[in-house]
Enzyme design. Structure first.
Site, PDB file in Angstrom:
ATOM      1  N   HIS A 118      -1.541   0.453  -0.167  1.00  0.00           N
ATOM      2  CA  HIS A 118      -1.837   1.076   1.129  1.00  0.00           C
ATOM      3  C   HIS A 118      -3.297   0.849   1.507  1.00  0.00           C
ATOM      4  CE1 HIS A 118      -3.259   4.285  -1.610  1.00  0.00           C
ATOM      5  NE2 HIS A 118      -4.041   4.635  -0.618  1.00  0.00           N
ATOM      6  N   ASP A 119      -4.203   0.828   0.518  1.00  0.00           N
ATOM      7  CA  ASP A 119      -5.613   0.599   0.805  1.00  0.00           C
ATOM      8  C   ASP A 119      -5.887  -0.847   1.162  1.00  0.00           C
ATOM      9  OD1 ASP A 119      -6.842   3.098   0.668  1.00  0.00           O
ATOM     10  OD2 ASP A 119      -6.981   3.041  -1.510  1.00  0.00           O
ATOM     11  N   ASP A 176      -5.795  10.046  -7.386  1.00  0.00           N
ATOM     12  CA  ASP A 176      -6.540   9.274  -6.400  1.00  0.00           C
ATOM     13  C   ASP A 176      -8.049   9.375  -6.605  1.00  0.00           C
ATOM     14  OD1 ASP A 176      -6.670   7.870  -3.685  1.00  0.00           O
ATOM     15  OD2 ASP A 176      -7.800   9.705  -3.256  1.00  0.00           O
ATOM     16  N   ALA A 177      -8.742   8.233  -6.516  1.00  0.00           N
ATOM     17  CA  ALA A 177     -10.207   8.159  -6.458  1.00  0.00           C
ATOM     18  C   ALA A 177     -10.891   9.111  -7.432  1.00  0.00           C
ATOM     19  CB  ALA A 177     -10.688   8.416  -5.032  1.00  0.00           C
ATOM     20  N   VAL A 178     -10.588   8.962  -8.705  1.00  0.00           N
ATOM     21  CA  VAL A 178     -11.143   9.900  -9.685  1.00  0.00           C
ATOM     22  C   VAL A 178     -12.633   9.692  -9.919  1.00  0.00           C
ATOM     23  CG1 VAL A 178      -8.923  10.236 -10.818  1.00  0.00           C
ATOM     24  CG2 VAL A 178     -10.465   8.442 -11.637  1.00  0.00           C
ATOM     25  N   ILE A 187      -8.063  -7.250  -9.549  1.00  0.00           N
ATOM     26  CA  ILE A 187      -6.999  -8.241  -9.389  1.00  0.00           C
ATOM     27  C   ILE A 187      -6.813  -8.590  -7.912  1.00  0.00           C
ATOM     28  CG2 ILE A 187      -4.938  -6.816  -9.080  1.00  0.00           C
ATOM     29  CD1 ILE A 187      -5.353  -9.740 -11.566  1.00  0.00           C
ATOM     30  N   GLU A 198      -6.876   6.003 -10.391  1.00  0.00           N
ATOM     31  CA  GLU A 198      -7.415   5.068  -9.404  1.00  0.00           C
ATOM     32  C   GLU A 198      -8.901   5.365  -9.292  1.00  0.00           C
ATOM     33  OE1 GLU A 198      -8.806   3.604  -5.518  1.00  0.00           O
ATOM     34  OE2 GLU A 198      -8.289   5.715  -5.784  1.00  0.00           O
TER      35      GLU A 198
END
Length: 630
Positions: free
Chosen positions: A409-410, A285-287, A348, A320
């Site tokens: 989910h986001d 997540d959110a790297v 996208i 991500e």
């Protein structure tokens, strides 16, 4: 380097037990069963003057010995499988084990000694699936079924098989504070949250998925800890750093003093999920919020370590990020990932924007068509942050290096009411958007319930108390709502309260919808288009070893994209507008999917998508796909 230490240690264990019916990841910390029946407890606490072990049912705590390196340890025969324990800080504070395998009483309660070898795996010969075959399905365990458990999810796997899904991506399950949460507020990263079941229940879900040929990807969060229940900084403050703030609080320390212990903590966590739970991969997540100036970035060290211990198992690592990560998506001469497998293609989401945008100028619509073409052939548009690298030009990244979607989910949860795209756009618009991303060479990912146009929303939810709850509630409104209306009770009444149980319950899928009316029609449509992907597109991906696509803007919201390979090409013609267009070229190939009005000529109706293929040199069987299109 640490990657050698951690990887070698785990690989030795993996090789020793690879053909057994048990899977265990050995760790240098935590509670480990001993051969004589006792338990070794070990914790890194360099800032603590003393540490003691508290066992439930034992009146006195047990002193732990500290070595010169800051490790506290004790071995006792008074503990065994099922024992509950905590560590006691010098000031008398009781804290859970930071690498607890299970927290039966939430994050502040005692940890439970587990026997990680207790679960007997059935699918010992499972080696995963090639990434080209991936059709992902993101799900949240707590809302995927009415029961919200790992075991209940097993009962829905046959539905996913029928749909054509080949991999589930499970939102983070690391133990969080409270009874419900999205999962990104985890504080005990090794313990599956007890509201979902016990660790062996998660293993049973993975085993059952493998029974059905479904891979399991687990979402992990290595950029921050949740705001409640993280006791680590009280005895290891260096695990966090103020050098690199994140939107969610302090970042983890990967490059400063004592960062080697942070790295070890995270590396073992990744190996733990892959070895002990036999996960087929991780989604990180959110790297972009993981900052590391070390000679070897933690993301690369993690990837190398995981691949080193995976052996002949296929393991996929998905990033991500708000930034481009092209330098981590390269392939070797055999088209295998050098480090990471793929990155979420946030650009996208432009598809969803096109589906809901109103009143744009022609210039804006042409700009969006150009951006969509770039997102499909390059993975990113000029709007993406980060630095472009020549990896694509060098042919190092295939289309499968990107994961595409219109809902996650986001995407859904970052609307203040959590509305799904089917609640915001007409059916023909949603079908056109979905037909683009589901048949594109990039790896597609559905969000749970998308396949039947689920009526349930997916708003943000958590279960904090007191001032933290108030802060979350206010912050959510300020981020996505109208700040000037925060005192307007009528307005607030229509906004889901992220702390309310009713908000969490509203997100639970209604499985009775699947066979009813319009929902059954959606299910049938998704099943058919995914079948065409598997029959027509997936066989082509082995011939698309680089992002070899080109695109032409045909008009406002109209674009042609073509991916070339040695034996032919795959082509998309898309008119994502409310006005028919005659600007397209006639089809020179075989149409594999037509959405909306259009033939093989130059005209496409409103919200029409046409996929065609030219593959004369390939031996192909198309009867199945033809029957599905009828």
């Amino acid at each position: 380097m640490l990657k050698i230490t951690v990887a070698d240690e785990a690989k030795q264990c993996s090789e020793a037990g690879a053909r057994s019916v048990r899977s265990v990841h050995r760790m240098p910390f935590g509670a480990e069963l001993q051969a004589d029946g006792g338990v070794r407890f070990r914790v890194w606490a360099p800032e603590a003057e003393s540490m003691r072990l508290a066992l439930d049912g034992r009146a006195e705590t047990i002193a732990m010995e500290c070595d010169a390196g800051g490790w506290y340890e004790v071995v006792t025969s008074e503990a065994g499988v099922g024992s509950r324990y905590r560590f006691v800080l010098p000031d008398g504070t009781y804290v859970p084990d930071p690498v607890s395998r299970f927290q039966p009483e939430d994050v502040s309660g005692p940890s439970e000694v587990m026997d990680p070898a207790a679960y007997a795996w059935r699918n010992l010969e499972w080696r995963g699936r090639p990434w080209d075959e991936a059709i992902l399905y993101e799900l949240h365990i707590g809302t995927f079924t009415p029961e919200g458990t790992f075991l209940a999810a097993i009962g829905k796997l046959d539905h996913l098989v029928e749909l054509g899904v080949t991999a589930i991506e499970i939102m983070s399950v690391g133990d969080f504070s409270g009874r419900w949460n999205w999962g990104y507020d985890g504080v005990l990263l090794y313990a599956p949250d007890s509201t979902y079941g016990r660790p062996d229940d998660l293993k049973a879900l993975v085993d059952a998925a493998h029974d059905r040929g479904i891979m399991v990807i687990l979402d992990v969060v290595y950029n921050h800890f949740g705001p409640e229940g993280n006791y680590l900084p009280q005895y290891f403050p260096q695990i966090m750093t103020d050098k690199y703030p994140t939107p969610w609080g302090q970042a983890l320390n990967f490059d400063d003093r004592q960062s080697d212990r942070t790295r070890e903590f995270i590396l073992h966590n990744a190996l733990y999920w892959v070895e002990e739970f036999r996960m087929d991969g991780l989604r990180l997540d959110a790297v972009h919020a993981i900052i590391d100036t070390s000679s070897t970035h933690i993301l690369d060290e993690l990837a190398l370590s995981v691949r080193a211990v995976a052996g002949d198992r296929r393991v996929h690592l998905v990033l991500e990020s708000d930034d481009t990560m092209l330098h981590r998506l390269g392939r070797d001469s055999e088209a295998q990932p050098l480090t990471s497998t793929a990155q979420w293609n946030h650009d996208i989401q432009l598809l969803a924007h096109l589906g809901m945008a109103k009143g744009q100028t022609e210039a804006q619509d042409r700009r969006d068509a150009n951006r969509l073409g770039k997102a499909l052939v390059e993975g990113f548009t000029a709007a993406t942050q980060g630095i472009y690298t020549p990896a694509i030009d060098n042919g190092l990244i295939p289309p499968g290096g990107f994961v595409s979607f219109i809902q996650t989910h986001d995407v859904v949860g970052n609307r203040i009411a959590g509305e799904r795209v089917t609640a915001l756009a007409p059916p023909e618009v949603v079908r056109a958007m979905a037909a683009v991303y589901l048949l594109a060479p990039q790896v597609p990912m559905l969000f749970m319930g998308e396949e039947w146009g689920a009526s349930t929303p997916f708003p943000y939810f958590c279960d904090f108390k007191g001032e933290l709850a108030d802060a979350v509630r206010k912050g959510r409104l300020e981020q996505f709502g109208d700040v000037a209306r925060l005192e307007d009770q009528a307005y607030l009444a229509g906004v889901p309260d992220p702390l309310a149980e009713s908000t969490f319950v509203s997100a639970k899928l209604r499985w009775d919808e699947v066979s009813q009316g319009v929902h059954a029609e959606w299910m049938d449509w998704y099943r058919r288009v995914i079948a065409v992907r598997r029959a027509e597109v997936v066989p082509l991906l082995a011939h698309l070893q680089k992002m070899a696509g080109t695109y032409v803007v045909r008009g406002p919201r109209a674009v042609t994209v073509r991916w070339a390979f040695e034996q032919g090409w795959l082509r998309l013609d898309a008119n994502l507008s409310d006005v028919a267009s005659g600007a397209f070229d006639a089809v020179d190939g075989r149409v594999i999917w037509q959405e909306g009005v259009g033939g093989v000529g130059g005209e496409l109706g409103t919200w029409a998508v046409r996929w065609s293929v030219r593959d004369d040199a390939l031996e192909r069987v198309t009867a199945t796909a033809d029957s599905l299109r009828e």
